[in-house]
Design an enzyme around this catalytic site. Structure first.
Site, PDB file in Angstrom:
ATOM      1  N   LYS A  65     -30.273 -51.753  32.724  1.00 47.09           N
ATOM      2  CA  LYS A  65     -31.742 -51.506  32.871  1.00 47.09           C
ATOM      3  C   LYS A  65     -32.257 -52.694  33.263  1.00 47.09           C
ATOM      4  CE  LYS A  65     -34.554 -48.147  31.517  1.00 47.09           C
ATOM      5  NZ  LYS A  65     -34.085 -46.631  31.423  1.00 47.09           N
TER       6      LYS A  65
HETATM    7  N1  GLU Z   1     -34.307 -44.398  34.141  1.00 48.84           N
HETATM    8  C1  GLU Z   1     -33.642 -43.129  33.462  1.00 48.84           C
HETATM    9  C2  GLU Z   1     -33.030 -43.168  32.315  1.00 48.84           C
HETATM   10  O1  GLU Z   1     -33.767 -43.856  31.375  1.00 48.84           O
HETATM   11  C3  GLU Z   1     -32.669 -42.679  34.872  1.00 48.84           C
HETATM   12  C4  GLU Z   1     -31.509 -43.705  35.009  1.00 48.84           C
HETATM   13  C5  GLU Z   1     -30.590 -43.496  36.052  1.00 48.84           C
HETATM   14  O2  GLU Z   1     -30.727 -42.429  36.662  1.00 48.84           O
HETATM   15  O3  GLU Z   1     -29.781 -44.308  36.580  1.00 48.84           O
HETATM   16  O4  GLU Z   1     -32.044 -42.395  32.188  1.00 48.84           O
END
Ligand code: GLU
Length: 476
Positions: free
Chosen positions: A107
Site C-alpha cells: 500500500k
Molecule cells: N485500493 C484498492 C484496495 O484497497 C484497490 C487495490 C488494487 O486494485 O490493487 O483494495
C-alpha cells in the site's frame, strides 16, 4: 476518528490476525513471519510549486512478498502515516489471498490534501512521487503494482503509468506497472465501479445463504432492505446505485463530510452525487431531511449499514449503539477491533473488508493480465461464439417455422442469445464468480468451526492458511 483509548489501525489489524491465527496450527515463527510488515519506504521529495519548493512525504509499504508482484492502492490524504499504510498493506495481503489474486500485499500513501492543488500541480507531484517509487522498484510490473485508493483515481494512474514508461522505454510490459488506468491508457472496462460492484455481489451472495441471513434476523432477499451508506465516494456511490437500481434496496440515508441526508422512501444516489458536486455537500438536498451530526446516523435503525469512507468510524465510542443487524465493510478498517468485539457479542453480522471490498483488486488483476497479454478480453472468441450461437438460432427458427410444432421463439431471444460477451460482461462475470467462490470458502469455515463466531475470523483463517501454504511451498 478512533476512540482515544483504542490501539491504532495497524494494531487493530494485528489483533484480528491473532484472533484468527489462534485457530490454526501454525508454528509461532511462521505466524510472526506472515503477520509482520516486510518493509516500508518513506520518500521525501520537493516540487517547485507557485514559485517555491514544497516538500512532500510519501510511503510505500510492502507487507508480504509470498507472491509477486505485490499489490495495493496509493492513497492521497493529509492524515496518511506509516501506521495506516502498513495496516492497509497487511489487509491487501489477506484480501488478495482470499479472492485468489496472485499477489502479495502492499500500500502507498502521500500526505497531501488534493483539494488544495490544481490539476497541473497534482500531475507534477504525482509524477515526482512515481519517479521516487519507480527508481526503487516500488512501482514495477513484476514487483509492485499500485492502483487507486482514497483521493486518487484513473487520472493519477495514467500519470504514474506514463512516468514509468518514460523511465523504462524498452519495457514491453510497462503498462502493467499500475492498474486502475483509464481505458485509453491500458485500463479495463468495469474497473472504476469494480469495488462497488464487488460490494453488491458480496451482498447478493450473502443473501443466497439463508442459514447465514438467519443470523442477522433478516429474511428474504435484498429487495426492500433499508440501507445506510457512509461516504458517497467511488465505492459508496457505485454500491448504493447498483443496490438501488438492480436489487431494489432502499437507500434511506447517506452520511457525508458535512452531515447526513435521510429519506425513508429511498434516496437517488446519482442525483445526490450531482448535488454534492454542485454545492459541495449534502445539505439542502431536495426532498430529504438534513442532519448536521452525520455520524449519529451510523446508529440509526436500518437493515444494512455500509461504511464506505474512513477507517475507525465504528469504534468503542459508538459500537454499543449501532443498531444495524448487518454491516458490510466497503471501506478498509471501518470497525476497530474493540468495536468488533462488542458487535460480535451483540450478534451483529459483519461482512469484513478483506472480502467485501476485494472487487477492486480483483478487477485490477484482470487489468494486469490484460496488459501482460496485450489483448482485450473477448477479442478472439466473441464473433466465433456468436457464429456458433447463430447456428443454433437458425435451427430453432427453422423448427418454429413449422406451425404444426406450435413453437415460437421469445421476442428478444435471438438478439440476446446472439450477443457474444464483450470485455465488460467478461469482467463482471469474473468478478461475480470471484466474489461467490470467496464467500463460499469463508462461510464454509464459519460453519465448520463452532469456535469461530464471525465472518471476519473465518475470512482471516482462509487467507492466512493460503499465505502459510505459499510460504511452506517456498520451504520456509
Ligand atoms: N485500493 C484498492 C484496495 O484497497 C484497490 C487495490 C488494487 O486494485 O490493487 O483494495
Amino acid at each position: 476518528m478512533q476512540h482515544h483509548k483504542e490501539p491504532g489501525f495497524r494494531e487493530n489489524v494485528d489483533l484480528m490476525f491473532h484472533r484468527a491465527a489462534a485457530h490454526l496450527d501454525l508454528t509461532p515463527g511462521l505466524a510472526a513471519k506472515i503477520q509482520i510488515c516486510n518493509s516500508t519506504y518513506t520518500v521525501r521529495f520537493g516540487v517547485r510549486l507557485r514559485g517555491k519548493i514544497e516538500t512532500f512525504v510519501g510511503y510505500r509499504s510492502v507487507h508480504s512478498e509470498h507472491m509477486e508482484p505485490v499489490k495495493g492502492g496509493i492513497r492521497y490524504a493529509p492524515e496518511v502515516n506509516q501506521n495506516e499504510v502498513e495496516a492497509l498493506a497487511a489487509l491487501m495481503t489477506y484480501k488478495c489471498a482470499l479472492v485468489e489474486t496472485p499477489f502479495g500485499g502492499s500500500k502507498g500513501g502521500l500526505c497531501i490534501d488534493p483539494r488544495n492543488y490544481d490539476e497541473r500541480e497534482l500531475e507534477q507531484i504525482t509524477r515526482r512521487f512515481a519517479y521516487e517509487l519507480a527508481k526503487r522498484d516500488l512501482i514495477h510490473p513484476a514487483q509492485n503494482v499500485p492502483a487507486p485508493d482514497m483521493g486518487t483515481s484513473e487520472r493519477e494512474m495514467a500519470w504514474i503509468a506514463d512516468q514509468y514508461a518514460r523511465m523504462n522505454t524498452t519495457d514491453i510490459n510497462a503498462r502493467a506497472c499500475v492498474t486502475g488506468k483509464p481505458l485509453n491508457a491500458g485500463g479495463i472496462k468495469g474497473r472504476v465501479e469494480a469495488t462497488g460492484r464487488g460490494v453488491q455481489f458480496a451482498l447478493q451472495e450473502f443473501f443466497r445463504h439463508p442459514e447465514d441471513v438467519t443470523k442477522t434476523g433478516l429474511t428474504g432477499s435484498l429487495a426492500g432492505k433499508r440501507v445506510i451508506v457512509q461516504g458517497l465516494g467511488n465505492v459508496g456511490y457505485h454500491a448504493a446505485s447498483f443496490l438501488r437500481d438492480e436489487d431494489d434496496a432502499r437507500i434511506i440515508a447517506v452520511i457525508e463530510r458535512d452531515g447526513a441526508v435521510i429519506q425513508p422512501d429511498g434516496l437517488d444516489p446519482e442525483a445526490l452525487r450531482t448535488w454534492i458536486a454542485q454545492t459541495g455537500g449534502v445539505k439542502d438536498f431536495p426532498g430529504a431531511d438534513y442532519v448536521a451530526d452525520g455520524a449519529k446516523l451510523l446508529e440509526a435503525e436500518c437493515d444494512i449499514l455500509i461504511p464506505a469512507a474512513l477507517e475507525g468510524v465504528i469504534n468503542l465510542g459508538n459500537a454499543d449503539r449501532i443498531r444495524a443487524p448487518l454491516i458490510i465493510e466497503a471501506a478498509n478498517g471501518p470497525i476497530t477491533a474493540g468495536a468488533d468485539d462488542i458487535l460480535r457479542e451483540k450478534g451483529t453480522v459483519i461482512i469484513p473488508d478483506l472480502y467485501a471490498n476485494a472487487g477492486g483488486v480483483t478487477v485490477s488483476y484482470f487489468e494486469w493480465v490484460k496488459n501482460l497479454s496485450h489483448i482485450r478480453f473477448g477479442r478472439m472468441q466473441r464473433r466465433n461464439e456468436e457464429a456458433h450461437a447463430r447456428l443454433l438460432v437458425s435451427e430453432l427458427e427453422r423448427l418454429s417455422a413449422d406451425k404444426q410444432l406450435g413453437w415460437e421463439l421469445a421476442p428478444d431471444f435471438k438478439k440476446r442469445y446472439l450477443q457474444g460477451a464483450d470485455e465488460l460482461q467478461l469482467v463482471r462475470s469474473g468478478l461475480d464468480d470471484t466474489m461467490r467462490v470467496a464467500y463460499q470458502s469463508i462461510s464454509e469455515e464459519w460453519h465448520r468451526r463452532p469456535q469461530v463466531k464471525d465472518l471476519r475470523t473465518a475470512a482471516f483463517i482462509v487467507a492466512i492458511e493460503r499465505v502459510a501454504a505459499s510460504y511452506r511451498a517456498k520451504g520456509l
